[in-house]
Design an enzyme around this catalytic site. Sequence first.
Site, PDB file in Angstrom:
ATOM      1  N   CYS A   2      48.985   4.286   9.171  1.00 11.65           N
ATOM      2  CA  CYS A   2      49.478   4.706   7.866  1.00 11.65           C
ATOM      3  C   CYS A   2      50.382   3.565   7.420  1.00 11.65           C
ATOM      4  O   CYS A   2      50.665   2.675   8.205  1.00 11.65           O
ATOM      5  CB  CYS A   2      50.329   5.961   7.977  1.00 11.65           C
ATOM      6  SG  CYS A   2      49.476   7.362   8.699  1.00 11.65           S
ATOM      7  N   ARG A  27      46.088   0.403   4.794  1.00 15.10           N
ATOM      8  CA  ARG A  27      46.341   1.045   6.082  1.00 15.10           C
ATOM      9  C   ARG A  27      45.940   2.521   6.092  1.00 15.10           C
ATOM     10  O   ARG A  27      45.965   3.165   7.137  1.00 15.10           O
ATOM     11  CB  ARG A  27      47.832   0.937   6.436  1.00 15.10           C
ATOM     12  CG  ARG A  27      48.337  -0.479   6.484  1.00 15.10           C
ATOM     13  CD  ARG A  27      49.800  -0.498   6.828  1.00 15.10           C
ATOM     14  NE  ARG A  27      50.028   0.028   8.148  1.00 15.10           N
ATOM     15  CZ  ARG A  27      49.941  -0.671   9.268  1.00 15.10           C
ATOM     16  NH1 ARG A  27      49.648  -1.943   9.226  1.00 15.10           N
ATOM     17  NH2 ARG A  27      50.166  -0.112  10.437  1.00 15.10           N
ATOM     18  N   TRP A  75      46.673   7.917   6.595  1.00 17.68           N
ATOM     19  CA  TRP A  75      45.307   8.053   7.117  1.00 17.68           C
ATOM     20  C   TRP A  75      45.411   9.160   8.151  1.00 17.68           C
ATOM     21  O   TRP A  75      46.031   8.988   9.202  1.00 17.68           O
ATOM     22  CB  TRP A  75      44.854   6.748   7.757  1.00 17.68           C
ATOM     23  CG  TRP A  75      43.420   6.735   8.170  1.00 17.68           C
ATOM     24  CD1 TRP A  75      42.349   6.433   7.394  1.00 17.68           C
ATOM     25  CD2 TRP A  75      42.891   7.026   9.471  1.00 17.68           C
ATOM     26  NE1 TRP A  75      41.191   6.520   8.130  1.00 17.68           N
ATOM     27  CE2 TRP A  75      41.492   6.884   9.411  1.00 17.68           C
ATOM     28  CE3 TRP A  75      43.468   7.404  10.680  1.00 17.68           C
ATOM     29  CZ2 TRP A  75      40.667   7.096  10.514  1.00 17.68           C
ATOM     30  CZ3 TRP A  75      42.644   7.620  11.775  1.00 17.68           C
ATOM     31  CH2 TRP A  75      41.253   7.465  11.671  1.00 17.68           C
ATOM     32  N   ASN A 101      54.235   6.552  11.133  1.00 21.07           N
ATOM     33  CA  ASN A 101      52.909   5.974  11.368  1.00 21.07           C
ATOM     34  C   ASN A 101      52.679   6.028  12.867  1.00 21.07           C
ATOM     35  O   ASN A 101      53.449   5.440  13.623  1.00 21.07           O
ATOM     36  CB  ASN A 101      52.920   4.518  10.863  1.00 21.07           C
ATOM     37  CG  ASN A 101      51.707   3.730  11.307  1.00 21.07           C
ATOM     38  OD1 ASN A 101      50.645   4.303  11.544  1.00 21.07           O
ATOM     39  ND2 ASN A 101      51.856   2.425  11.419  1.00 21.07           N
ATOM     40  N   GLY A 102      51.654   6.758  13.298  1.00 18.41           N
ATOM     41  CA  GLY A 102      51.388   6.859  14.737  1.00 18.41           C
ATOM     42  C   GLY A 102      51.028   8.278  15.125  1.00 18.41           C
ATOM     43  O   GLY A 102      50.705   9.100  14.266  1.00 18.41           O
ATOM     44  N   GLU A 490      26.648  -7.559  11.886  1.00 18.59           N
ATOM     45  CA  GLU A 490      27.752  -7.635  10.929  1.00 18.59           C
ATOM     46  C   GLU A 490      27.263  -7.304   9.513  1.00 18.59           C
ATOM     47  O   GLU A 490      27.941  -6.594   8.766  1.00 18.59           O
ATOM     48  CB  GLU A 490      28.385  -9.044  11.004  1.00 18.59           C
ATOM     49  CG  GLU A 490      29.473  -9.336  10.000  1.00 18.59           C
ATOM     50  CD  GLU A 490      30.688  -8.427  10.086  1.00 18.59           C
ATOM     51  OE1 GLU A 490      30.778  -7.611  11.007  1.00 18.59           O
ATOM     52  OE2 GLU A 490      31.528  -8.519   9.180  1.00 18.59           O
ATOM     53  N   LYS A 494      28.692  -4.218   7.252  1.00  9.84           N
ATOM     54  CA  LYS A 494      29.246  -4.412   5.902  1.00  9.84           C
ATOM     55  C   LYS A 494      28.600  -3.445   4.931  1.00  9.84           C
ATOM     56  O   LYS A 494      29.263  -2.807   4.133  1.00  9.84           O
ATOM     57  CB  LYS A 494      29.017  -5.839   5.383  1.00  9.84           C
ATOM     58  CG  LYS A 494      29.842  -6.964   5.931  1.00  9.84           C
ATOM     59  CD  LYS A 494      31.308  -6.907   5.629  1.00  9.84           C
ATOM     60  CE  LYS A 494      32.030  -6.049   6.612  1.00  9.84           C
ATOM     61  NZ  LYS A 494      32.606  -6.670   7.786  1.00  9.84           N
ATOM     62  N   GLU A 497      29.624   0.316   5.636  1.00 14.94           N
ATOM     63  CA  GLU A 497      31.008   0.736   5.401  1.00 14.94           C
ATOM     64  C   GLU A 497      31.402   0.739   3.932  1.00 14.94           C
ATOM     65  O   GLU A 497      32.226   1.550   3.533  1.00 14.94           O
ATOM     66  CB  GLU A 497      32.009  -0.026   6.267  1.00 14.94           C
ATOM     67  CG  GLU A 497      32.216  -1.468   5.966  1.00 14.94           C
ATOM     68  CD  GLU A 497      33.234  -2.122   6.906  1.00 14.94           C
ATOM     69  OE1 GLU A 497      34.140  -1.455   7.412  1.00 14.94           O
ATOM     70  OE2 GLU A 497      33.113  -3.334   7.111  1.00 14.94           O
ATOM     71  N   HIS A 513      10.176  -2.603  19.838  1.00 14.80           N
ATOM     72  CA  HIS A 513      10.451  -1.578  20.854  1.00 14.80           C
ATOM     73  C   HIS A 513      10.957  -0.281  20.234  1.00 14.80           C
ATOM     74  O   HIS A 513      11.532   0.547  20.929  1.00 14.80           O
ATOM     75  CB  HIS A 513      11.465  -2.112  21.876  1.00 14.80           C
ATOM     76  CG  HIS A 513      10.951  -3.304  22.622  1.00 14.80           C
ATOM     77  ND1 HIS A 513       9.953  -3.225  23.567  1.00 14.80           N
ATOM     78  CD2 HIS A 513      11.260  -4.623  22.516  1.00 14.80           C
ATOM     79  CE1 HIS A 513       9.690  -4.434  24.039  1.00 14.80           C
ATOM     80  NE2 HIS A 513      10.459  -5.297  23.409  1.00 14.80           N
ATOM     81  N   LYS A 612      42.355  -0.136   7.167  1.00 14.47           N
ATOM     82  CA  LYS A 612      42.258  -1.547   7.553  1.00 14.47           C
ATOM     83  C   LYS A 612      42.606  -1.770   9.013  1.00 14.47           C
ATOM     84  O   LYS A 612      41.902  -2.461   9.724  1.00 14.47           O
ATOM     85  CB  LYS A 612      43.175  -2.376   6.643  1.00 14.47           C
ATOM     86  CG  LYS A 612      43.092  -3.871   6.868  1.00 14.47           C
ATOM     87  CD  LYS A 612      41.762  -4.419   6.422  1.00 14.47           C
ATOM     88  CE  LYS A 612      41.617  -5.896   6.697  1.00 14.47           C
ATOM     89  NZ  LYS A 612      40.207  -6.295   6.665  1.00 14.47           N
TER      90      LYS A 612
HETATM   91  O1  M6R Z   1      42.019  -5.759  12.961  1.00  9.26           O
HETATM   92  P1  M6R Z   1      40.845  -5.789  13.879  1.00  9.26           P
HETATM   93  O2  M6R Z   1      40.047  -7.028  13.779  1.00  9.26           O
HETATM   94  O3  M6R Z   1      41.220  -5.503  15.308  1.00  9.26           O
HETATM   95  O4  M6R Z   1      39.936  -4.590  13.402  1.00  9.26           O
HETATM   96  C1  M6R Z   1      38.772  -4.218  14.084  1.00  9.26           C
HETATM   97  C2  M6R Z   1      37.932  -3.281  13.256  1.00  9.26           C
HETATM   98  O5  M6R Z   1      38.631  -2.115  12.973  1.00  9.26           O
HETATM   99  C3  M6R Z   1      37.483  -3.934  11.943  1.00  9.26           C
HETATM  100  O6  M6R Z   1      36.805  -5.124  12.160  1.00  9.26           O
HETATM  101  C4  M6R Z   1      36.573  -2.970  11.157  1.00  9.26           C
HETATM  102  O7  M6R Z   1      35.375  -2.771  11.834  1.00  9.26           O
HETATM  103  C5  M6R Z   1      36.331  -3.497   9.744  1.00  9.26           C
HETATM  104  N1  M6R Z   1      36.419  -2.427   8.791  1.00  9.26           N
HETATM  105  C6  M6R Z   1      35.003  -4.135   9.582  1.00  9.26           C
HETATM  106  O8  M6R Z   1      34.787  -4.588   8.295  1.00  9.26           O
END
Ligand code: M6R
Length: 617
Positions: A2, A27, A75, A101-102, A490, A494, A497, A513, A612
Amino acid sequence: MCGITGYIGYRDAYPIIINGLKRLEYRGYDSAGVMLFDGTQINLSKTKGKVSVLEEKVNNEISNKGVIGIGHTRWATHGVPNDVNSHPHISQSGNLVIVHNGIIENYNTLKQELKTRGYTFKSDTDTEVLINLIEEIKTEHNVKLGKAVQIALNQVVGAYAIAVFDKTNPDEIVVARLGSPIAIGVGKDLKEFFIASDASPFIEYTKDAIYLEDEEMAIICQGKEVKVRKIKDDTLVDTDVQELQMNLEQIEKGGYEHFMLKEIYEQPRAIIDTYRGRLLREKGIIKMSGVEDNMGKFLNAERIVIVACGTSWHAALVAEYLFEDFARIPVEVEYASEFRYRNPVLTEKDIVIAISQSGETADTLAAIKLAKERGAFVFGVCNVVGSSIARETHAGAYTHAGPEIGVASTKAFTTQITVLSLMALRLARAKGTMSSSKYRHYLQELELIPQKVESLLKVDDHIKEIAKKYMLSNNCLYLGRGYNFPVALEGALKLKEISYIHAEGYPAAEMKHGPIALIDDRMPVIVIATSKGHYDKVVSNIQEIKSRSGKIIAVVTEGDTIVREIADHVIEVPETEEAFTPLLTTIPLQLLSYHIAVMRNCNVDQPRNLAKSVTVE
Ligand code: M6R
């Protein structure tokens, strides 16, 4: 995960807190709230939804006056996102207010105890339990807020960054951290202080910041120096006031419609910043102090284990190819979340590399702690300077991507690969697994990547046209081989998400396969088919898709003629060494996802259900 903000000083606290919350929305953004003290009473407003919804509510509901206040963007972990579960939470007496936060893991036990002492709870949150625990201790021990917070935190199991206010002593805010970050901005002549999960909310007010370490707390009071203490035993800690390197421009959109687009376009600059001072092509050397200082360990390592999550995990997969290919060091790549719970075999001869943009990912942090307990040397690759992972690791190398605000990682990925390429090359040279002429050639090639990315960004309109054709797809398959298999993963991440289209990444040869069964004339398949990476084999895979009427979007090397004949669309990338192709092939995939998400009216920078930095496990 958060965002928290706070202000104590002489200015109106509300605009500082609300703008700070907007910057921290990366966050978490399922609910938001603010508490302001106007000198007499507490004014509190909170709501489900984003900070913009909170702004409207504050305008309609409460006075926004006051020079002291705290705010929160959430969050959800405990309790669904709704008005009641939103922060700030207020104690039963109405005097104490907290943002958190936590996660408090033993909140249920504490809640039951507090209930026996007459406390009732409005929300389902662990945070409301914490503020009432602090209140109970304050009353029972007849102590001031700071002491009560300290005693309470010694009874708590879990993670937290908190800011607490007490109406009966309204000149101070108490902050503390364990596992979640907290920064304190120090204003000129100590006339004002800012509190936030990172420094972005106060960057225009001060460049001086104190970052609390785990298990530390501070009482912040206007006109007084900040004294940082250990939560456990109250000992004073040397306070380190750091000068912030970040500037306002870096955290604003700078004319782009979304942060994600800005960050995609920043990649040429970010890659240069990441290799600047390290890749010394004219001298034919790579200088990385974190690696040089620990060269003995790297040379003696029997194995490198890389831990990471999400996009950073994909960068780790690219690193596996790089380290094995260049330096002949065996590599294993682990999801941090699995690694930490499966009793991994680790010895002092292992090196663990932790990759993280934010440096705050809880699973990665836990994996680091485990690796350290088992005696491994841990090296961090992080973007956020001073982050928990940067501090927790024995040594490391920063990516210099600058703040990444869009939830979908873009420049973090390419700068991580840049750092990992430099490391692999440096180790290859030290181990003698690469000839000096090849080494020099690779340095040259790596140095040219930013200008190639720049040229690639110019084909954005072409990618937009392709996006128009596939924006209504329900599924999408991404294929790549070798260095470009992680890029396929990747690309799929992208797309899912930010556009909520189901997408999967596969090694191209694995298609036969199973996934080939999915292919029909409604299935777009994005294939990375650059000239050097098993090209002929990938061309055969493309033929297989074609014969099943799949729609082919191929990412090829400039000048390709063979795939052009077969594919429905081609996107050309400049030629480079195979090992560096991920730095190029990933760019069109980022842009494709971005345009599709925009065309589907999705919230590109803040996709649903995501945050994030994932500071919960
Ligand atoms: O801050 P980090 O690189 O440790 O974060 C890891 C993942 O949470 C982050 O890469 C997440 O998968 C992104 N939303 C991908 O775009």
